[in-house]
Write a protein that holds these residues in place. Structure first.
Motif, PDB file in Angstrom:
ATOM      1  N   ALA A   1       0.839  -1.205   0.000  1.00  0.00           N
ATOM      2  CA  ALA A   1       0.000   0.000   0.000  1.00  0.00           C
ATOM      3  C   ALA A   1       0.873   1.254   0.000  1.00  0.00           C
ATOM      4  N   ILE A   2       1.942   1.240   0.770  1.00  0.00           N
ATOM      5  CA  ILE A   2       2.856   2.385   0.809  1.00  0.00           C
ATOM      6  C   ILE A   2       3.496   2.597  -0.558  1.00  0.00           C
ATOM      7  N   LYS A   3       3.871   1.490  -1.200  1.00  0.00           N
ATOM      8  CA  LYS A   3       4.510   1.575  -2.516  1.00  0.00           C
ATOM      9  C   LYS A   3       3.599   2.253  -3.541  1.00  0.00           C
ATOM     10  N   ILE A   4       2.304   1.955  -3.479  1.00  0.00           N
ATOM     11  CA  ILE A   4       1.396   2.499  -4.498  1.00  0.00           C
ATOM     12  C   ILE A   4       0.676   3.767  -4.066  1.00  0.00           C
ATOM     13  N   LYS A   5       0.595   4.033  -2.752  1.00  0.00           N
ATOM     14  CA  LYS A   5      -0.170   5.191  -2.258  1.00  0.00           C
ATOM     15  C   LYS A   5       0.683   6.225  -1.524  1.00  0.00           C
ATOM     16  N   GLY A   6       1.896   5.851  -1.140  1.00  0.00           N
ATOM     17  CA  GLY A   6       2.729   6.762  -0.363  1.00  0.00           C
ATOM     18  C   GLY A   6       2.622   6.478   1.125  1.00  0.00           C
ATOM     19  N   THR A   7       3.373   7.248   1.918  1.00  0.00           N
ATOM     20  CA  THR A   7       3.477   6.946   3.348  1.00  0.00           C
ATOM     21  C   THR A   7       2.419   7.626   4.208  1.00  0.00           C
ATOM     22  N   ASN A   8       1.585   8.478   3.644  1.00  0.00           N
ATOM     23  CA  ASN A   8       0.547   9.123   4.453  1.00  0.00           C
ATOM     24  C   ASN A   8      -0.736   8.300   4.448  1.00  0.00           C
ATOM     25  N   LEU A   9      -0.667   7.128   5.059  1.00  0.00           N
ATOM     26  CA  LEU A   9      -1.807   6.225   5.127  1.00  0.00           C
ATOM     27  C   LEU A   9      -2.610   6.459   6.393  1.00  0.00           C
ATOM     28  N   GLN A  10      -3.914   6.197   6.308  1.00  0.00           N
ATOM     29  CA  GLN A  10      -4.786   6.240   7.476  1.00  0.00           C
ATOM     30  C   GLN A  10      -5.487   4.889   7.606  1.00  0.00           C
ATOM     31  N   VAL A  11      -5.882   4.569   8.820  1.00  0.00           N
ATOM     32  CA  VAL A  11      -6.649   3.353   9.077  1.00  0.00           C
ATOM     33  C   VAL A  11      -7.449   3.559  10.360  1.00  0.00           C
ATOM     34  N   ASP A  12      -8.616   2.969  10.420  1.00  0.00           N
ATOM     35  CA  ASP A  12      -9.415   2.927  11.647  1.00  0.00           C
ATOM     36  C   ASP A  12      -9.387   1.505  12.174  1.00  0.00           C
ATOM     37  N   VAL A  13      -9.162   1.346  13.470  1.00  0.00           N
ATOM     38  CA  VAL A  13      -9.214   0.019  14.077  1.00  0.00           C
ATOM     39  C   VAL A  13     -10.208   0.047  15.233  1.00  0.00           C
ATOM     40  N   ASN A  14     -10.859  -1.070  15.435  1.00  0.00           N
ATOM     41  CA  ASN A  14     -11.764  -1.182  16.569  1.00  0.00           C
ATOM     42  C   ASN A  14     -10.957  -1.068  17.856  1.00  0.00           C
ATOM     43  N   GLU A  15     -11.450  -0.238  18.754  1.00  0.00           N
ATOM     44  CA  GLU A  15     -10.756  -0.019  20.019  1.00  0.00           C
ATOM     45  C   GLU A  15     -10.557  -1.337  20.780  1.00  0.00           C
ATOM     46  N   GLN A  16     -11.505  -2.238  20.666  1.00  0.00           N
ATOM     47  CA  GLN A  16     -11.427  -3.513  21.397  1.00  0.00           C
ATOM     48  C   GLN A  16     -10.489  -4.520  20.729  1.00  0.00           C
ATOM     49  N   ASN A  17     -10.004  -4.219  19.524  1.00  0.00           N
ATOM     50  CA  ASN A  17      -9.126  -5.136  18.805  1.00  0.00           C
ATOM     51  C   ASN A  17      -7.673  -4.768  19.106  1.00  0.00           C
ATOM     52  N   ASP A  18      -7.208  -5.187  20.279  1.00  0.00           N
ATOM     53  CA  ASP A  18      -5.859  -4.844  20.724  1.00  0.00           C
ATOM     54  C   ASP A  18      -4.788  -5.321  19.754  1.00  0.00           C
ATOM     55  N   GLY A  19      -4.975  -6.504  19.183  1.00  0.00           N
ATOM     56  CA  GLY A  19      -3.978  -7.044  18.260  1.00  0.00           C
ATOM     57  C   GLY A  19      -3.756  -6.146  17.056  1.00  0.00           C
ATOM     58  N   ALA A  20      -4.839  -5.618  16.495  1.00  0.00           N
ATOM     59  CA  ALA A  20      -4.716  -4.726  15.333  1.00  0.00           C
ATOM     60  C   ALA A  20      -4.027  -3.432  15.733  1.00  0.00           C
ATOM     61  N   TYR A  21      -4.403  -2.894  16.878  1.00  0.00           N
ATOM     62  CA  TYR A  21      -3.794  -1.646  17.331  1.00  0.00           C
ATOM     63  C   TYR A  21      -2.286  -1.823  17.513  1.00  0.00           C
ATOM     64  N   VAL A  22      -1.874  -2.904  18.162  1.00  0.00           N
ATOM     65  CA  VAL A  22      -0.455  -3.171  18.387  1.00  0.00           C
ATOM     66  C   VAL A  22       0.272  -3.364  17.050  1.00  0.00           C
ATOM     67  N   PHE A  23      -0.348  -4.078  16.122  1.00  0.00           N
ATOM     68  CA  PHE A  23       0.237  -4.307  14.794  1.00  0.00           C
ATOM     69  C   PHE A  23       0.539  -2.982  14.106  1.00  0.00           C
ATOM     70  N   TYR A  24      -0.454  -2.115  14.015  1.00  0.00           N
ATOM     71  CA  TYR A  24      -0.256  -0.837  13.326  1.00  0.00           C
ATOM     72  C   TYR A  24       0.722   0.065  14.080  1.00  0.00           C
ATOM     73  N   LYS A  25       0.663   0.057  15.402  1.00  0.00           N
ATOM     74  CA  LYS A  25       1.562   0.881  16.205  1.00  0.00           C
ATOM     75  C   LYS A  25       3.013   0.465  15.959  1.00  0.00           C
ATOM     76  N   ARG A  26       3.266  -0.845  15.887  1.00  0.00           N
ATOM     77  CA  ARG A  26       4.623  -1.340  15.624  1.00  0.00           C
ATOM     78  C   ARG A  26       5.147  -0.866  14.271  1.00  0.00           C
ATOM     79  N   LEU A  27       4.238  -0.710  13.315  1.00  0.00           N
ATOM     80  CA  LEU A  27       4.640  -0.252  11.988  1.00  0.00           C
ATOM     81  C   LEU A  27       4.857   1.261  11.930  1.00  0.00           C
ATOM     82  N   GLY A  28       4.476   1.976  12.989  1.00  0.00           N
ATOM     83  CA  GLY A  28       4.701   3.404  13.027  1.00  0.00           C
ATOM     84  C   GLY A  28       3.444   4.249  12.950  1.00  0.00           C
ATOM     85  N   PHE A  29       2.276   3.629  12.938  1.00  0.00           N
ATOM     86  CA  PHE A  29       1.021   4.388  12.941  1.00  0.00           C
ATOM     87  C   PHE A  29       0.812   5.001  14.318  1.00  0.00           C
ATOM     88  N   VAL A  30       0.228   6.201  14.354  1.00  0.00           N
ATOM     89  CA  VAL A  30      -0.077   6.869  15.613  1.00  0.00           C
ATOM     90  C   VAL A  30      -1.557   7.231  15.659  1.00  0.00           C
TER      91      VAL A  30
END
Length: 154
Positions: free
Chosen positions: A96-125
Motif C-alpha cells: 500500500a505504501i509503494k502504491i499510495k505513499g506513506t501518508n496512510l490512514q486506518v481505523d481500528v476497533n478499540e477492542q481489537n488490541d492485536g490490530a492496534y499493536v500491529f499498526y503501532k509497531r509499523l509506526g502508525f499513531v
C-alpha cells in the motif's frame, strides 16, 4: 500462479469473504454472532467491490490475505488466521505504501488490541477516536495515521 501480491480477481471473491470471516471470528472477540453476520452480509454483498483490493497469494496460488484501499485509507486488512504471524499483513501494508505513499490512514476497533499493536509497531499513531463504527454500530474506532517512514524494524 506464483506467490505475491496482485490486484483483486473476481474468481477469488468467495475465498476473500471466507478469509474475512475466519479472521474476524479469530480477532474480533468482542462481536456477537449476530454482529458478525451483519458485517458478513456487507462484505459478501459488495463491500469488496467498493475499494481497491490487493491480495497476497501463497506458493500454491491460494489467497492468504488482502488489503482494501480507498485512496490513502486502509479500509480493510485481513489475513487468514492459519497464516497469522508470517508477515503477510506487513507485506500488504508495504505494498500500500509503494502504491499510495506513506501518508496512510486506518481505523481500528478499540477492542481489537492485536490490530492496534500491529499498526503501532509499523509506526502508525492515534490521531482521533469515534464512539461508533462506520456502520453506526457502538464499536468505538481509533483513527490512526502513518506519517513518514514505516518502521522497518518490524
Amino acid at each position: 500462479m506464483s506467490n505475491g501480491i496482485v490486484a483483486f480477481q473476481e474468481k477469488d471473491h468467495d475465498r476473500l469473504v471466507d478469509i474475512w470471516y475466519n479472521a474476524v471470528v479469530h480477532t474480533h472477540t468482542f462481536l456477537t454472532e449476530k454482529d458478525i453476520q451483519f458485517y458478513h452480509d456487507l462484505v459478501k454483498n459488495g463491500a469488496l467491490k467498493e475499494v481497491e483490493i490487493w491480495v497476497e497469494y501463497n506458493e500454491h496460488g491460494e489467497p492468504t490475505g488482502f488489503i482494501g484501499l480507498n485512496e490513502s485509507k486502509i479500509e480493510m486488512l485481513f489475513v487468514d488466521p492459519a497464516h497469522h504471524g508470517k508477515g503477510i499483513g506487513s507485506r500488504l501494508i508495504y505494498h500500500a505504501i509503494k502504491i499510495k505513499g506513506t501518508n496512510l490512514q486506518v481505523d481500528v476497533n478499540e477492542q481489537n488490541d492485536g490490530a492496534y499493536v500491529f499498526y503501532k509497531r509499523l509506526g502508525f499513531v492515534q490521531v482521533g477516536r469515534s464512539e461508533l463504527d462506520g456502520s453506526g454500530q457502538p464499536f468505538p474506532l481509533l483513527h490512526l495515521e502513518l506519517k513518514g517512514e514505516v518502521n522497518a524494524d518490524y
